[in-house]
Design an enzyme around this catalytic site. Structure first.
Site, PDB file in Angstrom:
ATOM      1  N   ASN A 123       0.820  -1.207   0.000  1.00 29.71           N
ATOM      2  CA  ASN A 123       0.000   0.000   0.000  1.00 29.71           C
ATOM      3  C   ASN A 123       0.857   1.262   0.000  1.00 29.71           C
ATOM      4  OD1 ASN A 123      -2.970   0.970   0.395  1.00 29.71           O
ATOM      5  ND2 ASN A 123      -1.786   2.193   1.834  1.00 29.71           N
ATOM      6  N   ASP A 124       1.433   1.595   1.133  1.00 28.92           N
ATOM      7  CA  ASP A 124       2.129   2.873   1.274  1.00 28.92           C
ATOM      8  C   ASP A 124       3.329   3.003   0.340  1.00 28.92           C
ATOM      9  OD1 ASP A 124       0.441   3.716   3.482  1.00 28.92           O
ATOM     10  OD2 ASP A 124       1.466   2.179   4.633  1.00 28.92           O
ATOM     11  N   VAL A 125       3.989   1.887   0.029  1.00 27.74           N
ATOM     12  CA  VAL A 125       5.212   1.951  -0.781  1.00 27.74           C
ATOM     13  C   VAL A 125       4.916   2.188  -2.259  1.00 27.74           C
ATOM     14  CG1 VAL A 125       6.481   0.505   0.834  1.00 27.74           C
ATOM     15  CG2 VAL A 125       5.290  -0.558  -1.093  1.00 27.74           C
ATOM     16  N   SER A 183      -0.443   2.186   7.565  1.00 29.30           N
ATOM     17  CA  SER A 183      -0.223   3.504   8.146  1.00 29.30           C
ATOM     18  C   SER A 183      -1.516   4.312   8.208  1.00 29.30           C
ATOM     19  CB  SER A 183       0.815   4.282   7.326  1.00 29.30           C
ATOM     20  OG  SER A 183       0.276   4.619   6.057  1.00 29.30           O
TER      21      SER A 183
END
Length: 475
Positions: free
Chosen positions: A400-402, A441
């Site tokens: 997700n965040d990456v 996150s």
């Protein structure tokens, strides 16, 4: 004495095995043998400790004291527990185990410090040894309690960041309190005191443990890989300090190696996130987007797994981005089966690994290695990021965040400035996800709303089975 020579020789060989094993761990091809070599060094170092109970020069029979008996019992329990838990642990729980074992190392160093301070041995050797014992105890206790909190976060037992009012001031007060007590104990060593008051040592370690807890509770989930690496460095440093206290070369070398490796890895991971380590520890990373840049435009578009598979089957270049969701679904073996079908068709397939993908350093590399994915098609962010623009398809499995473009453009986002994998630059992106929830996150992902992105909803294991079946039906 001959026994002393044997001990020194054993520690020298153990130190060599530590360093040689670490060197072999630098390559995925030789990493397994490197672990075995370093483990052999540790076995030799532990065995050398028992030579202190032998008076070889006098040809005396080996004696067994109560302490040695307890040591053997402790070793048996520890080895048995580690063997059983290591065999049973699932790949998805590996980050928790790493955090837990790392905490045990810090706790062991703290226990040595407590023993040396309470027995008066550290004071008897002067202020330098006393300072090293205190620093090792402080760092080890912080690593213990901090790692336990990291374990709770990774295991889903603590799902939210927790902060006190004026949290950082509380942390500063605890650190100053621990250092003050350490200074008092050091003064006692200078004046020649024979022992340290038990209450003083108990307060010291209580403060240190509380500091480790409060340092970790505010840290967001997206930072957990860096936190684990940081506490690994702490544990190594604590062990090295206590090695000086005990005058044990094996502990000094092993602790220094672990501490330096952990420090370098922490700095590299922080750099990969474009952030300072102090910013990770003392900030609120992982919070919500304040929305000052406006709402995210676009809508999520659903796609069938079979349609996504067929488009990849007829592509020239496909890049795969694995994430924690892949580990949760235990879909790595099915994924590689699908990859081999694509390669048989002549599709160029590569894997792109972000430095902080997963829940611990190297998590995705270990996951893919377990499935037998060749190392030469696995690439780090800096090596493959420019290739996304030439990729026909990029597929994200559980990350997700990456891969969130908000890190480049959305200044209000908590992850702004973090380097990401350029999945959005591929001609077509597919995201395999169980639902429409946010990542670890808690940040909304702009990638999901782009025109060239389609969402494939479902458990990664089931999705890969459907993709395999779709591709096999073509030929």
């Amino acid at each position: 004495m001959f026994s002393t020579f044997l001990i020194d020789a054993a520690y020298f060989v153990a130190a060599f095995l530590f360093l040689y094993g670490l060197k072999r761990m630098a390559s995925p091809v030789t990493a397994r043998s490197g672990i075995v070599v370093a483990g052999g060094g540790m076995v030799l170092a532990v065995a050398a400790a028992f030579l202190y109970g032998f008076d070889v020069s006098a040809r005396a029979e080996p004696y067994l004291t109560t302490n040695v008996i307890l040591l053997v019992i402790a070793l048996g329990l520890g080895i048995g527990w580690a063997w059983i838990s290591g065999k049973r642990v699932a790949m998805t729980d590996m980050p928790q185990m790493v955090a837990l074992y790392n905490g045990m190392g810090g706790g062991a160093a703290a226990a040595i410090a407590a023993t040396e301070l309470l027995s008066g041995n550290a004071l008897a050797h002067g202020p330098v040894v006393t300072v090293l014992a205190i620093l090792g105890g402080l760092i080890g206790a912080v690593a213990l309690s901090g790692s336990l909190i990291a374990w709770a976060k990774l295991d889903g037992r603590m799902n939210k960041a927790w902060r006190l009012p004026k949290h950082q001031y509380v942390n500063a007060a605890l650190l100053c309190g621990a250092l003050f007590i350490g200074a008092v104990v050091t003064v006692m060593a200078v004046v020649g005191a024979e022992e340290t008051p038990i209450l003083l040592i108990l307060v010291f370690f209580a403060v240190a443990l509380a500091l480790g807890v409060l340092l970790t509770t505010p840290i967001g989930g997206a930072d957990m890989p860096v936190v684990i690496s940081l506490y690994n460095a702490f544990t190594g440093l604590a062990v090295a300090f206590e090695g000086f206290v005990l005058q044990n070369p094996a502990m000094i070398i092993a602790g220094t190696v672990v501490g330096s490796a952990g420090t370098l890895l922490t700095l590299m991971m922080a750099k990969a996130m474009n952030r300072q380590v102090s910013n990770i520890i003392f900030s609120d990373f992982g919070g919500e987007d304040d929305g000052s840049d406006g709402e995210i435009q676009g809508t999520m578009k659903a796609c069938d797994a079979s349609d996504a598979a067929i488009s990849m089957f007829y592509a020239n270049k496909v890049i795969i981005v694995p994430g924690y969701g892949l580990a949760v679904a235990q879909a790595q073996h099915k994924l590689y089966e699908f990859v081999k079908l694509l390669q048989k068709q002549g599709v160029e397939v590569s894997f792109a690994i972000h430095p902080v993908a997963g829940r611990m350093p190297g998590h995705m590399n270990v996951l893919l290695a377990e499935a037998g994915v060749p190392y030469d098609i696995i690439h780090d962010l800096e090596d493959i990021n420019e290739e996304f623009a030439q990729a026909d398809v990029a597929i994200v499995l559980g990350a997700n965040d990456v891969v969130n473009p908000a890190a480049r453009t959305r200044k209000s986002s908590p992850i702004y400035g973090m380097p990401i994998l350029n999945v959005d630059q591929a001609r077509q992106a597919y995201v395999v996800k169980r639902g429409q929830g946010k990542g670890y996150s808690g940040v909304e992902n702009e990638l999901f709303f782009l025109d060239n992105t389609s969402m494939v909803y479902g458990d990664a294991q089931k999705v890969m089975v459907q993709m395999i079946e779709a591709v096999k039906s073509l030929g």
